[in-house]
Design a protein around this motif. Structure first.
Motif, PDB file in Angstrom:
ATOM      1  N   GLU A  97       0.831  -1.201   0.000  1.00  0.00           N
ATOM      2  CA  GLU A  97       0.000   0.000   0.000  1.00  0.00           C
ATOM      3  C   GLU A  97       0.870   1.258   0.000  1.00  0.00           C
ATOM      4  O   GLU A  97       0.587   2.224  -0.711  1.00  0.00           O
ATOM      5  N   PHE A  98       1.950   1.240   0.811  1.00  0.00           N
ATOM      6  CA  PHE A  98       2.858   2.391   0.843  1.00  0.00           C
ATOM      7  C   PHE A  98       3.535   2.578  -0.512  1.00  0.00           C
ATOM      8  O   PHE A  98       3.673   3.703  -0.993  1.00  0.00           O
ATOM      9  N   LYS A  99       3.949   1.495  -1.150  1.00  0.00           N
ATOM     10  CA  LYS A  99       4.604   1.580  -2.456  1.00  0.00           C
ATOM     11  C   LYS A  99       3.648   2.175  -3.489  1.00  0.00           C
ATOM     12  O   LYS A  99       4.044   3.030  -4.282  1.00  0.00           O
ATOM     13  N   GLU A 100       2.388   1.755  -3.476  1.00  0.00           N
ATOM     14  CA  GLU A 100       1.403   2.312  -4.399  1.00  0.00           C
ATOM     15  C   GLU A 100       1.206   3.801  -4.139  1.00  0.00           C
ATOM     16  O   GLU A 100       1.100   4.602  -5.068  1.00  0.00           O
ATOM     17  N   PHE A 101       1.171   4.185  -2.862  1.00  0.00           N
ATOM     18  CA  PHE A 101       0.998   5.592  -2.501  1.00  0.00           C
ATOM     19  C   PHE A 101       2.190   6.415  -2.980  1.00  0.00           C
ATOM     20  O   PHE A 101       2.036   7.481  -3.571  1.00  0.00           O
ATOM     21  N   ALA A 102       3.395   5.913  -2.722  1.00  0.00           N
ATOM     22  CA  ALA A 102       4.608   6.664  -3.050  1.00  0.00           C
ATOM     23  C   ALA A 102       4.810   6.782  -4.556  1.00  0.00           C
ATOM     24  O   ALA A 102       5.435   7.731  -5.018  1.00  0.00           O
ATOM     25  N   MET A 103       4.310   5.851  -5.326  1.00  0.00           N
ATOM     26  CA  MET A 103       4.538   5.864  -6.762  1.00  0.00           C
ATOM     27  C   MET A 103       3.416   6.554  -7.530  1.00  0.00           C
ATOM     28  O   MET A 103       3.466   6.619  -8.753  1.00  0.00           O
ATOM     29  N   LYS A 104       2.417   7.076  -6.831  1.00  0.00           N
ATOM     30  CA  LYS A 104       1.363   7.812  -7.511  1.00  0.00           C
ATOM     31  C   LYS A 104       1.963   9.059  -8.133  1.00  0.00           C
ATOM     32  O   LYS A 104       2.914   9.641  -7.637  1.00  0.00           O
ATOM     33  N   GLY A 105       1.362   9.530  -9.191  1.00  0.00           N
ATOM     34  CA  GLY A 105       1.854  10.704  -9.886  1.00  0.00           C
ATOM     35  C   GLY A 105       1.875  11.943  -9.017  1.00  0.00           C
ATOM     36  O   GLY A 105       2.800  12.743  -9.086  1.00  0.00           O
ATOM     37  N   ASN A 106       0.863  12.122  -8.179  1.00  0.00           N
ATOM     38  CA  ASN A 106       0.799  13.330  -7.364  1.00  0.00           C
ATOM     39  C   ASN A 106       1.963  13.406  -6.387  1.00  0.00           C
ATOM     40  O   ASN A 106       2.503  14.485  -6.156  1.00  0.00           O
ATOM     41  N   VAL A 107       2.337  12.301  -5.792  1.00  0.00           N
ATOM     42  CA  VAL A 107       3.431  12.305  -4.821  1.00  0.00           C
ATOM     43  C   VAL A 107       4.751  12.610  -5.516  1.00  0.00           C
ATOM     44  O   VAL A 107       5.564  13.390  -5.017  1.00  0.00           O
ATOM     45  N   ILE A 108       4.957  12.024  -6.670  1.00  0.00           N
ATOM     46  CA  ILE A 108       6.188  12.274  -7.418  1.00  0.00           C
ATOM     47  C   ILE A 108       6.222  13.732  -7.889  1.00  0.00           C
ATOM     48  O   ILE A 108       7.256  14.394  -7.797  1.00  0.00           O
ATOM     49  N   ASP A 109       5.094  14.246  -8.364  1.00  0.00           N
ATOM     50  CA  ASP A 109       5.024  15.652  -8.772  1.00  0.00           C
ATOM     51  C   ASP A 109       5.329  16.573  -7.599  1.00  0.00           C
ATOM     52  O   ASP A 109       6.030  17.571  -7.754  1.00  0.00           O
ATOM     53  N   LEU A 110       4.818  16.232  -6.430  1.00  0.00           N
ATOM     54  CA  LEU A 110       5.077  17.036  -5.241  1.00  0.00           C
ATOM     55  C   LEU A 110       6.562  17.013  -4.892  1.00  0.00           C
ATOM     56  O   LEU A 110       7.145  18.046  -4.574  1.00  0.00           O
ATOM     57  N   ALA A 111       7.184  15.845  -4.970  1.00  0.00           N
ATOM     58  CA  ALA A 111       8.612  15.735  -4.664  1.00  0.00           C
ATOM     59  C   ALA A 111       9.441  16.576  -5.637  1.00  0.00           C
ATOM     60  O   ALA A 111      10.363  17.291  -5.231  1.00  0.00           O
ATOM     61  N   VAL A 112       9.114  16.506  -6.904  1.00  0.00           N
ATOM     62  CA  VAL A 112       9.822  17.306  -7.901  1.00  0.00           C
ATOM     63  C   VAL A 112       9.608  18.791  -7.619  1.00  0.00           C
ATOM     64  O   VAL A 112      10.544  19.595  -7.685  1.00  0.00           O
ATOM     65  N   GLY A 113       8.386  19.171  -7.261  1.00  0.00           N
ATOM     66  CA  GLY A 113       8.090  20.566  -6.941  1.00  0.00           C
ATOM     67  C   GLY A 113       8.881  21.075  -5.747  1.00  0.00           C
ATOM     68  O   GLY A 113       9.355  22.208  -5.742  1.00  0.00           O
ATOM     69  N   VAL A 114       9.032  20.227  -4.735  1.00  0.00           N
ATOM     70  CA  VAL A 114       9.794  20.626  -3.545  1.00  0.00           C
ATOM     71  C   VAL A 114      11.266  20.836  -3.894  1.00  0.00           C
ATOM     72  O   VAL A 114      11.885  21.819  -3.474  1.00  0.00           O
ATOM     73  N   VAL A 115      11.828  19.943  -4.695  1.00  0.00           N
ATOM     74  CA  VAL A 115      13.240  20.069  -5.078  1.00  0.00           C
ATOM     75  C   VAL A 115      13.450  21.317  -5.927  1.00  0.00           C
ATOM     76  O   VAL A 115      14.370  22.112  -5.681  1.00  0.00           O
TER      77      VAL A 115
END
Length: 139
Positions: free
Chosen positions: A6-24
């Motif tokens: 469940e955590f892997k599915e959450f972390a690999m969602k597009g929104n989470v990755i987009d947020l990480a890129v936005g923070v960087v």
């Protein structure tokens, strides 16, 4: 194992990755804006205000106490007004840049929403239009 999956599915969602890129990117953009304000904007403003260095602009509440040997026995107490002004200018620049980015994204979305392909009429309306056209041709 279900929790990890469940955590892997959450972390690999597009929104989470987009947020990480936005923070960087936001962190890097913050450094650029800090340099812009500290190195480019504030020196001319300080020069125009008779050589004031905003980093040194303070409201002293209590001066530092120094003994005869030059050792500080009691540090100064001051409100760093100049530093606050620089951070405020940095915030305004970042907020303005984000405003422009959001405005550009919203205008692109409006163009996409306004330009949908025209929907074909329902079959009954298409049949009625066909009958109308045939009647016009007979006359």
């Amino acid at each position: 194992m279900g929790f990890i999956k469940e955590f892997k599915e959450f972390a690999m969602k597009g929104n989470v990755i987009d947020l990480a890129v936005g923070v960087v990117i936001g962190g890097a953009f913050g450094k650029i804006v800090t340099s812009l304000v500290d190195d480019i904007i504030m020196p001319p403003i300080g020069y125009l205000l008779k050589g004031i260095d905003f980093k040194d602009l303070k409201l002293h509440l209590k001066e530092a106490v120094v003994d005869a040997s030059g050792k500080v026995t009691s540090p100064e107490v001051a409100i760093n007004i100049g530093n606050f002004i620089q951070v405020l200018i940095q915030f305004i620049i970042i907020a303005f840049a984000i405003f422009l980015a959001v405005k550009a994204i919203n205008s692109m979305r409006k163009k996409e929403e306004e330009a949908p392909a025209p929907a074909s009429p329902p079959p009954t309306e298409a049949l009625l239009a066909e009958i109308r056209d045939l009647l016009k041709n007979r006359s």
